[in-house]
Enzyme design. Sequence first.
Site, short mmCIF file in Angstrom:
data_model
loop_
_atom_site.label_atom_id
_atom_site.label_comp_id
_atom_site.label_asym_id
_atom_site.label_seq_id
_atom_site.Cartn_x
_atom_site.Cartn_y
_atom_site.Cartn_z
N TYR A 1 68.31 -28.70 94.36
CA TYR A 1 68.46 -28.67 93.02
C TYR A 1 69.56 -29.11 92.40
O TYR A 1 70.62 -29.12 93.24
CB TYR A 1 68.41 -26.87 92.70
CG TYR A 1 67.27 -26.35 93.21
CD1 TYR A 1 65.92 -26.86 93.38
CD2 TYR A 1 67.26 -24.92 93.35
CE1 TYR A 1 64.85 -26.19 93.80
CE2 TYR A 1 66.18 -24.20 93.79
CZ TYR A 1 64.94 -24.91 94.00
OH TYR A 1 63.91 -24.12 94.42
N GLU B 1 69.21 0.50 89.21
CA GLU B 1 68.42 0.06 88.31
C GLU B 1 68.88 0.59 87.05
O GLU B 1 68.36 0.38 86.01
CB GLU B 1 67.23 1.16 88.61
CG GLU B 1 65.95 0.44 89.74
CD GLU B 1 65.18 1.32 90.28
OE1 GLU B 1 65.23 2.51 89.91
OE2 GLU B 1 64.15 0.60 90.60
#
Length: 395
Positions: A300, A375
Amino acid sequence: MRHDETLSSLLDDAKAIAPRIVDLRRRIHAEPELGLDNPATRAKIVDEIADLGLDVMLHEKSSGIVAVLRGERPGRRFLLRGDMDALPMPEETNLEFRSRFEDRMHACGHDAHVAMLAGAARILSARRDQLAGEVVFMFQPGEELHGGADVMLDEGMPEVDGAFALHVAPQIPTGMIGTKPGPFMASYDDFEVEVVGRGGHASMPHDCIDPIPIACEIVSALQSFVTRRIPATDPGVLTVTQLHSGTANNVIADSAEIRGTMRALSDKTRARMIEGLPRIVEGIARTHDAQARVEIISGYPVVVNDDDFEEFARAVAAELLGEQAILSLPVPVMGAEDFSYVLHRTPGAMMLLGVRPPGESHPAPCHSSRMMLDEEAMPLGAALHASVAARFLAV
Ligand SMILES: [Zn+2]
Ligand SMILES: [Zn+2]
């Protein structure tokens, strides 16, 4: 939204839907998929955004989803991206929603990326009347080694005026955002070299072309190449990770294999390394009457944050989460990310979302079989996605 309106309502919206964002993340976490083909993950996302009134386009070359939210008025177009694939590795956490497969794990947090992006779609679709222009939600498979972003761009994406993405960072505490202008993550390219000599009896090297000392000379020369020819101000990394040859103590092998990877922080250094490696390898092999086969496996490009866009997105993050939430990264991350393909086409930025669980002093990094994320950070990430888009498309 209007420029003078505060972003706190977006944060409230994100917190209100946090259970649903977390639930989607856990369901995707339990059923990880690899590469460009992520049908179960796609089905879960499509189902989650089905009631939002988006124009949903399903890609065919990959499991990519392009979902477009049209604002009330015409205007610019803005892209938000979340990647959706997992890694081929076992999971060693005790989470109740841990991977159901022995050899696959969401160890890079892409489960959280898509869940936050779906959350942002929900927040923004309820505010469609406050947007001038369109938000393009790019749910992208195949980030790990498959260049899924490039595959999706190739199949067809709407032209956009700006782009933004987040990557979770277990080293950064929840509530903080890591960012920097300019080069943000490195490019990578792998290489495979075969030094072809001529094998024979180990007692008579003069009758052979022994590939082992030639391979050793190549490895040394490649290290000198990086330190002597690549400027320290625009660095590159070249690491030989494999060196294989031979089968017995008294046999000179026919060939030797050298493999490794290269990283750079600019297109210029990347190009210099791709050009220099075969020249050095072939030159040394020729000196010793051996031959060399060189293959560069393209990875990339460099992730480069646009300076002006990064300043804009940093200000949005500071307004949303407070000035103290901004962590200015002193140096780029040497890992690679295929969001670079998007940023090569349009100005934008990628930032790191802190997900370090409270009280955790040695968090397992991304790509660890014990990687976990807090979370509590997920509504913050969803709100940041939504806020950057809302400010970019402010009426
Ligand atoms: Zn990864
Ligand atoms: Zn990743």
